[in-house]
Write an enzyme that holds these catalytic residues in place. Structure first.
Site, PDB file in Angstrom:
ATOM      1  N   ARG A  44       1.271   4.700  17.613  1.00  0.00           N
ATOM      2  CA  ARG A  44       0.885   6.059  16.900  1.00  0.00           C
ATOM      3  C   ARG A  44       0.382   6.801  18.002  1.00  0.00           C
ATOM      4  NH1 ARG A  44       1.734   5.280  11.607  1.00  0.00           N
ATOM      5  NH2 ARG A  44       1.087   3.463  10.448  1.00  0.00           N
ATOM      6  N   SER A  63       0.776  -1.274   0.078  1.00  0.00           N
ATOM      7  CA  SER A  63       0.134  -0.119  -0.041  1.00  0.00           C
ATOM      8  C   SER A  63       0.848   1.286   0.052  1.00  0.00           C
ATOM      9  CB  SER A  63      -0.848  -0.130   1.244  1.00  0.00           C
ATOM     10  OG  SER A  63      -1.644   0.924   1.189  1.00  0.00           O
TER      11      SER A  63
HETATM   12  P1  NG1 Z   1      -1.689   1.261  11.199  1.00  0.00           P
HETATM   13  O1  NG1 Z   1      -0.496   0.989  10.724  1.00  0.00           O
HETATM   14  O2  NG1 Z   1      -2.634   0.024  12.292  1.00  0.00           O
HETATM   15  O3  NG1 Z   1      -2.149   2.265  12.117  1.00  0.00           O
HETATM   16  C1  NG1 Z   1      -2.587   2.119   8.919  1.00  0.00           C
HETATM   17  C2  NG1 Z   1      -3.748   3.004   8.979  1.00  0.00           C
HETATM   18  C3  NG1 Z   1      -4.995   2.393   9.023  1.00  0.00           C
HETATM   19  C4  NG1 Z   1      -5.210   1.417   7.542  1.00  0.00           C
HETATM   20  C5  NG1 Z   1      -3.903   0.431   7.696  1.00  0.00           C
HETATM   21  C6  NG1 Z   1      -3.731  -0.374   6.340  1.00  0.00           C
HETATM   22  C7  NG1 Z   1      -3.498   5.079  10.070  1.00  0.00           C
HETATM   23  C8  NG1 Z   1      -3.552   5.871  11.224  1.00  0.00           C
HETATM   24  N1  NG1 Z   1      -3.739   3.851  10.127  1.00  0.00           N
HETATM   25  O4  NG1 Z   1      -2.658   1.178   9.846  1.00  0.00           O
HETATM   26  O5  NG1 Z   1      -5.872   3.291   8.836  1.00  0.00           O
HETATM   27  O6  NG1 Z   1      -5.203   2.259   6.316  1.00  0.00           O
HETATM   28  O7  NG1 Z   1      -2.616   1.283   7.813  1.00  0.00           O
HETATM   29  O8  NG1 Z   1      -3.212   0.043   5.280  1.00  0.00           O
HETATM   30  O9  NG1 Z   1      -3.720   5.818   8.870  1.00  0.00           O
HETATM   31 ZN    ZN Z   2      -3.497   1.113   0.002  1.00  0.00          ZN
END
Ligand code: NG1
Ligand code: ZN
Length: 557
Positions: free
Chosen positions: A526, A67
């Site tokens: 985070r 992604s």
């Molecule tokens: P994580 O790394 O669990 O925060 C991130 C995004 C999710 C989701 C996933 C999958 C943020 C804060 N978190 O997850 O919303 O999109 O990646 O790609 O943006």
């Molecule tokens: Zn993506």
């Protein structure tokens, strides 16, 4: 499992040893890691996909992508028969498979799981896994590993869909299981036909306010930009200028994640674009945000997933009201469709307030579309979005069946009525927007159609409400799994004491809100903070970073 099958599995597993010391976990969105570590994991997810296909007697999807992460990373995730994410009940088994040290322990896990789940291997109809990957160079080798995993279950076919967006693969899985033609061309045809249908039913109003027909898109140097570039001639009135279409480094200073988190114009955008309506996709095109560049700067005003959600909610609510007529659902033959919106704690507080003021039911879930999607599916029309731009609109089968009948009835009794047009618009939205998973391309066309319908500029859209200033930071700690949360990730239950410390800090700021959670895709914790001023949000986030370091041990990134 017969002897021949066992030997085939052992043979192929011995070709994919797991890297020493590696530990894999099926996180927010499948397995992610540096691509060089992933061959054994992707092979094993291939096995998992084959088994899931045999168990469900349906087509399963396997997507190779990381992604929005950097180009040297990669990842793998499965799409279930509905086109949605792999059922959560299989995730622990996915973890166990990925971490089994030796071919024999892998085989034992499989034998035990097959028995526990009562999966019948012999005599099962032919099973199939659709494979897709994004543009990452490592994808090619990993795709081969996936094929080996899939075909090590005798009778399972691996069908390579090539380089596709994540939502395209999910769409194909869903379509194929519904017996609909499921090629990439079918995907475009369905999307563009319904986009044109929405444009055909735009009310004819006298207005001097016309929406600009030009959209500039940042393709994140990934798969989505390339796909959109190929569609340019089929978009009618809409002129799309696609930049960052594959010539630069994937996700580096570009893409929806960069734009949303940094609030800066991506590469190849700048002061010359001031005021233009711009959109940004992420590396695999399942996230979408809009923005415009502020005059004489590289700074932007961000129109994020929350505002896309609000725009969709406003439009769909309006169509439902028109359809139900003046009696608001009490008229005979009407259907009181439930409309709900789903967000996570990352949604800007101002968006949640706005949606509630609209009279909508707003539900919060933990981060990860698997949670949002599940919740949204409980409504006749369920709209879900993460602030980062991942989301879609789900329509229930019951509501769609009613809508089809209503549409036929209106076609014969009151064609060209407002009610009939509202029914046609709702049907078009249900076909345009991806029902399997959040999709930047179909989301983009729905945004464009609604802005045209409303005659709204991006500025007008952005004025729906004003975002509260926010700041997101990440902290590298010794062990992020030590952070355990509850209440849709808004409260920490472990380590003890940290939540009280966060609360005490948050209380110092007007409109303060702050939470921490372990990332499911990166080795970080985070931190999200919101306050009435940007300085306040920044200060709060930084103070909480220090608390995290204090309670969990060092290593900021
Ligand atoms: P994580 O790394 O669990 O925060 C991130 C995004 C999710 C989701 C996933 C999958 C943020 C804060 N978190 O997850 O919303 O999109 O990646 O790609 O943006
Ligand atoms: Zn993506």
């Amino acid at each position: 499992m017969n002897q021949e099958q066992q030997s085939a599995l052992l043979r192929s597993a011995s070709r994919f040893p797991i890297p020493t010391g590696a530990k894999f976990s099926y996180g927010t969105s499948g397995f992610r890691a540096d691509a060089s570590l992933l061959e054994s994991t992707v092979f094993r997810v291939g096995i998992l996909a084959a088994l899931r296909s045999i168990q469900t007697r349906s087509v399963i999807g396997l997507m190779i992508t990381a992604s929005h992460n950097q180009v040297s990373d990669n990842g793998v995730k499965l799409a279930d028969p509905s086109g949605g994410m792999l059922t959560q009940s299989w995730e622990p088994f996915a973890d166990a498979l990925a971490n089994a040290l030796h071919p024999h322990s892998l085989l034992q896990l499989l034998v035990d799981f097959i028995k526990k789940e009562n999966i019948v291997l012999e005599g099962a109809p032919v099973s199939e896994v659709l494979l897709g990957r994004d543009t990452r160079p490592s994808g090619e080798t990993l795709l081969e590993a996936a094929k080996q995993g899939i075909t090590s279950f005798m009778g399972t076919t691996a069908s390579n869909m090539g380089i596709v967006t994540t939502p395209q693969l999910h769409w194909m899985v869903r379509a194929k299981n519904k017996g609909i033609e499921a090629t990439e061309l079918n995907y475009y045809d369905q999307m563009l036909t319904s986009f044109r249908c929405l444009l055909d039913y735009i009310p004819q109003r006298d207005s001097t306010q016309n929406v600009s027909d030009k959209l500039v898109v940042d393709g994140a140097d990934g798969v989505g930009g390339e796909k959109l570039e190929n569609l340019k001639t089929r978009l009618g009135y809409l002129t799309v200028d696609v930049r960052n279409c594959g010539g630069g480094v994937l996700n580096e200073g570009v893409g929806a994640d960069y734009v949303q988190k940094e609030k800066m114009a991506p590469r190849n955008f700048g002061p010359a674009d001031a005021g233009m309506r711009c959109a940004s996709l992420d590396g695999d095109a399942d996230r979408l945000v809009y923005f415009y560049v502020i005059s004489n700067s590289n700074k932007i005003d961000l129109v994020d997933g929350d505002k896309i959600l609000s725009l969709f909610a406003l439009f769909l609510k309006e169509q439902l009201c028109i359809l139900n007529g003046p009696n608001d659902g009490k008229a005979c033959n009407s259907y009181k469709a439930s409309l709900g919106v789903v967000q996570t704690a990352y949604a800007n507080g101002a968006s949640t307030d706005y949606l509630k003021q609209m009279g909508l039911e707003v539900v919060m879930t933990p981060t990860g579309v698997k949670y949002l999607h599940e919740k949204a599916a409980e409504y006749d029309i369920g709209i879900y979005f993460e602030a980062n731009g991942h989301g879609t609109v789900l329509f229930s089968d019951a509501f769609l069946s009613w809508l089809e009948i209503k549409n036929q009835e209106l076609t014969s009794t009151s064609q060209d009525s407002d009610q009939h047009k509202a029914a046609l618009r709702l049907l078009a939205v249900s076909r345009l927007i991806n029902q399997a998973v959040g999709d930047a391309l179909s989301g983009l066309f729905l945004v464009e159609a609604i802005l045209k319908h409303m005659r709204w500029s991006i500025h007008k859209w952005n004025e729906l409400y004003q975002d509260l200033p926010s700041r997101q930071l990440k902290v590298k700690v010794v062990d992020r799994t030590a952070v355990i949360t509850e209440k849709a990730e808004t409260k920490v239950v472990s380590p003890a004491g940290i939540q009280e410390a966060i609360d005490a800090e948050t209380d110092k700021y007007p409109k303060g809100r702050c939470f921490i959670r372990p990332s499911g895709t990166e080795d970080v914790v985070r931190v999200y903070a919101e306050a009435s001023s940007q300085e306040g949000a920044d200060h709060l986030a930084n103070s909480v970073v220090r608390l995290v370091e204090q309670y969990l041990g060092f290593g900021r990134s």
